[in-house]
Design a protein around this motif. Structure first.
Motif, mmCIF file in Angstrom:
data_model
loop_
_atom_site.group_PDB
_atom_site.id
_atom_site.type_symbol
_atom_site.label_atom_id
_atom_site.label_comp_id
_atom_site.label_asym_id
_atom_site.label_seq_id
_atom_site.Cartn_x
_atom_site.Cartn_y
_atom_site.Cartn_z
ATOM 1 N N GLU A 42 -6.544 -4.287 5.563
ATOM 2 C CA GLU A 42 -5.538 -3.622 4.729
ATOM 3 C C GLU A 42 -5.546 -4.183 3.308
ATOM 4 N N ARG A 43 -5.728 -5.488 3.185
ATOM 5 C CA ARG A 43 -5.782 -6.091 1.844
ATOM 6 C C ARG A 43 -7.022 -5.604 1.091
ATOM 7 N N PHE A 44 -8.130 -5.420 1.821
ATOM 8 C CA PHE A 44 -9.319 -4.876 1.170
ATOM 9 C C PHE A 44 -9.057 -3.456 0.685
ATOM 10 N N VAL A 45 -8.386 -2.656 1.495
ATOM 11 C CA VAL A 45 -8.060 -1.290 1.086
ATOM 12 C C VAL A 45 -7.158 -1.304 -0.145
ATOM 13 N N GLN A 46 -6.263 -2.276 -0.221
ATOM 14 C CA GLN A 46 -5.414 -2.410 -1.401
ATOM 15 C C GLN A 46 -6.239 -2.734 -2.654
ATOM 16 N N LEU A 47 -7.268 -3.583 -2.484
ATOM 17 C CA LEU A 47 -8.189 -3.843 -3.595
ATOM 18 C C LEU A 47 -8.898 -2.556 -4.002
ATOM 19 N N ASN A 49 -15.289 -2.745 15.903
ATOM 20 C CA ASN A 49 -14.104 -2.848 16.754
ATOM 21 C C ASN A 49 -12.805 -2.686 15.975
ATOM 22 N N MET A 50 -12.907 -2.223 14.724
ATOM 23 C CA MET A 50 -11.723 -2.044 13.889
ATOM 24 C C MET A 50 -11.741 -0.664 13.223
ATOM 25 N N VAL A 51 -10.587 0.016 13.267
ATOM 26 C CA VAL A 51 -10.398 1.346 12.657
ATOM 27 C C VAL A 51 -11.477 2.290 13.203
ATOM 28 N N ARG A 52 -11.331 2.656 14.474
ATOM 29 C CA ARG A 52 -12.376 3.405 15.171
ATOM 30 C C ARG A 52 -12.111 4.905 15.263
ATOM 31 N N THR A 53 -10.904 5.344 15.019
ATOM 32 C CA THR A 53 -10.583 6.769 15.138
ATOM 33 C C THR A 53 -10.057 7.315 13.819
ATOM 34 N N LEU A 54 -10.127 8.626 13.683
ATOM 35 C CA LEU A 54 -9.571 9.278 12.492
ATOM 36 C C LEU A 54 -8.067 9.029 12.416
ATOM 37 N N GLU A 55 -7.403 9.024 13.553
ATOM 38 C CA GLU A 55 -5.967 8.749 13.555
ATOM 39 C C GLU A 55 -5.669 7.379 12.943
ATOM 40 N N GLU A 56 -6.472 6.361 13.294
ATOM 41 C CA GLU A 56 -6.267 5.025 12.733
ATOM 42 C C GLU A 56 -6.578 4.995 11.240
ATOM 43 N N ALA A 57 -7.653 5.689 10.830
ATOM 44 C CA ALA A 57 -8.005 5.735 9.404
ATOM 45 C C ALA A 57 -6.913 6.421 8.596
ATOM 46 N N THR A 58 -6.345 7.484 9.149
ATOM 47 C CA THR A 58 -5.268 8.198 8.465
ATOM 48 C C THR A 58 -4.031 7.319 8.335
ATOM 49 N N GLU A 59 -3.712 6.575 9.403
ATOM 50 C CA GLU A 59 -2.563 5.666 9.355
ATOM 51 C C GLU A 59 -2.767 4.579 8.300
ATOM 52 N N LEU A 60 -3.989 4.049 8.245
ATOM 53 C CA LEU A 60 -4.286 3.002 7.261
ATOM 54 C C LEU A 60 -4.152 3.543 5.844
ATOM 55 N N ALA A 61 -4.634 4.756 5.622
ATOM 56 C CA ALA A 61 -4.506 5.364 4.297
ATOM 57 C C ALA A 61 -3.046 5.649 3.958
ATOM 58 N N ALA A 62 -2.299 6.135 4.941
ATOM 59 C CA ALA A 62 -0.899 6.491 4.701
ATOM 60 C C ALA A 62 -0.071 5.274 4.286
ATOM 61 N N LYS A 63 -0.428 4.103 4.782
ATOM 62 C CA LYS A 63 0.311 2.873 4.462
ATOM 63 C C LYS A 63 0.251 2.528 2.976
ATOM 64 N N GLN A 64 -0.764 3.052 2.279
ATOM 65 C CA GLN A 64 -0.936 2.693 0.870
ATOM 66 C C GLN A 64 -0.030 3.502 -0.057
ATOM 67 N N TYR A 65 0.481 4.638 0.437
ATOM 68 C CA TYR A 65 1.352 5.488 -0.387
ATOM 69 C C TYR A 65 0.730 5.732 -1.765
ATOM 70 N N SER A 66 -0.554 6.061 -1.763
ATOM 71 C CA SER A 66 -1.258 6.236 -3.031
ATOM 72 C C SER A 66 -2.163 7.464 -2.980
ATOM 73 N N PRO A 67 -2.199 8.251 -4.039
ATOM 74 C CA PRO A 67 -3.124 9.390 -4.085
ATOM 75 C C PRO A 67 -4.580 8.956 -4.184
ATOM 76 N N HIS A 68 -4.804 7.654 -4.357
ATOM 77 C CA HIS A 68 -6.167 7.155 -4.502
ATOM 78 C C HIS A 68 -6.744 6.595 -3.201
#
Length: 288
Positions: free
Chosen positions: A136-141, A164-183
């Motif tokens: 998540e911190r990398f995604v923030q970078l 073994n991390m972020v294996r489904t589209l559902e998980e990727a979408t959740e990770l993106a949604a946490k950023q609250y960013s259009p980027h």
């Protein structure tokens, strides 16, 4: 929808004429993609960041002359880096992302794909929650540098065969949604969805949330959509093994209102194979 292809390029690290080698690959790949009839190409970010200034301009001219664009770039994580575990180095990743995102922007890129199966792998014995926090911190970078350059980072889900991390589209979408960013948005990959047996409802949900930035298409074993399943045996073609239902996938995207890009991320031995199989695959996909 626009259909493109990922150009498979070989690294030339350390070669005296590295930039020239990469330019030749780009020239041949662009020609093959144009002849196959693709709408755009998806390039590895490391390739354009390693071009010399003069050859960068030459690559841009080749694209313009072909009628293609390169709006999507992948491989933003360096191969030797780790995102999770005790060896993660956020400062080095920050410096790498600053250079990479600038190169993507300067080449006309609009989307940068966060893949990195090996790099996101949480080591055995390392707490999963701690590994996810590091990712998540990398995604923030990524978000910060993407925002600075006016582009979007697409978080790709990668199946259990590779990480073994972020294996489904559902998980990727959740990770993106946490950023609250259009980027920061998500990327859907048909091959990984097939491996994880993920339903296409995940596509609809990502589109409904305005979080689907890009789509990768490939059948089982990274074959081209519509490619024959196996070799001839005894003069007859072997019965096709189950694979991705591309009619249902395209239908789900269309019904959800997705009007974005889809890249074929398939395996091919050479540029001629890309021409032949890419052309046939495009005919199938555009008929659905």
């Amino acid at each position: 929808m626009n259909f493109g292809c990922c150009l498979l390029m070989k690294r030339a690290d350390g070669e005296a004429d590295e930039s020239a080698v990469l330019l030749r690959q780009l020239e041949e790949g662009i020609a093959a993609a144009a002849e196959a009839g693709f709408d755009f190409i998806e390039l590895p970010s490391w390739a354009v960041s390693r071009l010399a200034p003069g050859e960068t301009e030459r690559a841009k001219r080749l694209l313009a002359e072909s009628g293609l664009r390169a709006p999507v770039f992948n491989s933003i994580v360096p191969p030797g880096a780790m995102l999770a575990g005790p060896d993660a180095d956020p400062e080095a990743l920050d410096a790498h992302l600053k250079e990479t995102m600038r190169a993507v922007r300067d080449f006309g890129g609009e989307v940068a794909v966060f893949g990195g199966a090996k790099q996101r792998f949480a080591p055995k014995g390392f707490a999963r929650d701690a590994a996810l926090e590091q990712i998540e911190r990398f995604v923030q970078l990524c978000e910060r540098h993407a925002a600075d350059n006016g582009i979007v980072v697409a978080v790709e889900h990668i199946s259990r065969k590779e990480t073994n991390m972020v294996r489904t589209l559902e998980e990727a979408t959740e990770l993106a949604a946490k950023q609250y960013s259009p980027h920061v948005k998500a990327l859907a990959d048909s091959y990984h969805m097939f491996i994880e047996r993920e339903e296409f409802d995940s596509l609809t949900e990502a589109v409904d949330m305005d979080l689907l930035a890009h789509v990768h298409l490939a059948d089982r074993d990274r074959k081209f959509p519509g490619e024959a399943a196996g070799p001839e045996a005894g003069g007859e073609v072997e019965e096709a093994a189950p694979g991705v239902d591309f009619a249902a996938l395209i239908g789900a995207l269309r019904d959800s209102g997705y009007e974005g890009r889809l890249s074929l991320e398939c395996l091919y031995a050479d540029w001629n194979e890309l021409r032949v199989k890419g052309k046939a695959s495009l005919a199938l996909l555009r008929s659905l």
